[in-house]
Enzyme design. Structure first.
Site, short mmCIF file in Angstrom:
data_model
loop_
_atom_site.label_atom_id
_atom_site.label_comp_id
_atom_site.label_asym_id
_atom_site.label_seq_id
_atom_site.Cartn_x
_atom_site.Cartn_y
_atom_site.Cartn_z
N ASP A 13 0.90 -1.04 -0.13
CA ASP A 13 -0.33 0.13 -0.21
C ASP A 13 0.67 1.21 -0.01
O ASP A 13 0.40 2.62 0.61
CB ASP A 13 -0.58 0.16 1.23
CG ASP A 13 -1.53 -1.47 1.46
OD1 ASP A 13 -2.57 -1.29 0.21
OD2 ASP A 13 -1.82 -1.76 2.64
N HIS A 41 -3.68 -1.58 -7.17
CA HIS A 41 -2.83 -0.64 -6.93
C HIS A 41 -3.58 0.27 -7.22
O HIS A 41 -3.93 0.11 -8.64
CB HIS A 41 -1.53 -1.41 -8.07
CG HIS A 41 -0.71 -1.88 -7.87
ND1 HIS A 41 0.30 -2.07 -9.06
CD2 HIS A 41 0.14 -2.86 -7.07
CE1 HIS A 41 0.97 -2.75 -8.19
NE2 HIS A 41 0.86 -3.00 -6.88
#
EC number: 6.3.4.4
Length: 423
Positions: A13, A41
């Site tokens: 992340d 993503h």
């Protein structure tokens, strides 16, 4: 010919998708080398947020070819939905996206196995995303798995049935109460397989070799983060693939000596989803503020991420393992407004200060040693040059560079691709 590599240096992340999106115009090929739909993503441009799970982040750029490498695991059902979500952008998916025949398939029973295994662990859960990733990689290393290339074989359904039957026996062994309709799941799976067949399958290692010979520029895109690597992460609270630089070689068939730049992405603070040790985790209002301002919720699971101060011990370790040549710091804007910032420079490990990342970082063994920095109030989201950054942030950045001994080349000050400062 250029082969560069971009990967995350924390627990995932970090903002890799945005940076790939920013850099894509410099490359002919964007190649994903590991992971599966457990990774998300996130890209944002023109005020719209896009989440990609398996498809490389270069898909939105008209001139790039996107490759899903042999190290990736593909869930045909999730993959089909991801492609359907891109239809509104009028992208030529068949032209822009190609898949390695050696990439492994996630079966419906892989997901069921994942759920059964996690349920059987009780309080010892590792925080699986329940996407079937672990069981699929287990079948890969156990030489039982099905690969994309198997779809082209006449006996694919027989091979599927044999493996699915093994999985059902294993699910029964766990003796947990999981409700499912396998017939319905399989119907959806085989419909998605038919859609998958419409794309081009390649021998990706040969494709990559020929691309290099032709002088093509290639960006290898990693998923998740280095501290989730199955070998070098905080085992067993890790993923099932190699998220570090070595994974690009095995996940795409690229020789190590072909890689030039290794871009390491990290947040100005640290987050983690799910279980596992996290030395600098904050349980107070500061951590809650980071989560709120940074919108720290998983793009795939929706789970709130745990937040904490930047950990230079862990960051230095990730840089060393990956051979990082350039750093890119994300979410600098989230730290605006804090009176004081802290950075972990050492661990007190069993009563002794150490600066390396040890075998065990469980809380009973590790206490972070902090250096404090003065914060800043300025809103960064509209800034466009490094000189405009507050002096306190520059001091923060320069301290990190000095400690890690790698330059920070990009500072992100917002989610949009335009909110990116080059140093």
């Amino acid at each position: 010919m250029t082969v560069d590599l971009l990967l995350g240096l924390q627990w995932g992340d970090e903002g890799k998708g945005k940076i790939v999106d920013v850099l894509t115009s410099n490359y002919d090929i964007i190649a994903r080398f590991q992971g599966g739909p457990n990774a998300g993503h996130t890209l944002e441009f023109d005020g719209i947020k896009h989440v990609l799970r398996t498809i490389p982040s270069g898909i939105f750029h008209k001139d790039s070819v996107n490759i899903i490498g042999n190290g990736v695991v593909i869930d045909p059902v999730v993959f089909q939905k991801e492609i359907e979500g891109l239809e509104k952008f009028n992208l030529d998916i068949k032209k822009k996206l190609i898949i390695s025949r050696k990439a492994h398939l996630i079966l419906p029973t892989h997901r069921l196995l994942d759920a059964a295994s996690e349920a059987s662990k009780g309080k010892a859960k590792i925080g699986s995303t329940l996407k079937g990733i672990g069981p699929t990689y287990m079948d890969k290393t156990g030489r039982n798995g099905l690969r994309v290339g198997d779809i082209e074989l006449e006996d694919f359904k027989e091979r599927y049935r044999s493996l699915a039957d093994k999985h059902e026996a294993m699910i029964a062994f766990y003796d947990v109460n999981i409700q499912y309709n396998l017939a319905e799941l399989e119907k959806e799976f085989f419909e998605a397989i038919e859609e998958l067949k419409k794309l081009d399958f390649i021998d990706s290692e040969e494709y990559m070799h020929q691309a290099q010979k032709a002088g093509k520029s290639i960006l290898c895109e990693g998923a998740q983060g280095s501290l989730l690597d199955v070998d070098f992460g905080t085992y067993p609270f890790v993923t099932s693939s190699n998220t570090t630089a070595a994974g690009a070689c095995t996940g795409l068939g690229i020789a190590p000596n072909k890689i030039k730049e290794v871009y390491g992405i990290f947040k100005a603070y640290v987050t983690r989803v799910g279980s596992g040790p996290f030395p600098t985790e904050l349980f107070d209002e500061v951590g809650a503020t980071m989560a709120r301002v940074g919108n720290e919720f998983g793009s795939v699971t929706g789970r709130q991420r745990r937040c904490g101060w930047l950990d230079l011990v862990a960051l230095k370790y990730a840089v060393q393992v990956n051979g990082v040549t350039q750093l890119m710091m994300m979410k600098g804007d989230v730290l605006s407004g804090f009176e004081t910032l802290k950075v972990c420079t050492e661990y007190n490990y069993k009563g002794q200060n150490i600066s390396h990342f040890p075998y065990n970082i469980e809380p009973e063994n590790v206490t972070p040693v902090y250096k404090e920095f003065k914060g800043w109030k300025q809103d960064l989201t509209g800034l466009t040059t490094y000189d405009q950054l507050p002096v306190e942030l520059k001091e923060y950045i320069e301290f990190i560079e000095k400690e890690i001994e790698v330059p920070i080349k990009i500072v992100s000050v917002g989610p949009d691709r335009k909110q990116t400062i080059t140093k």
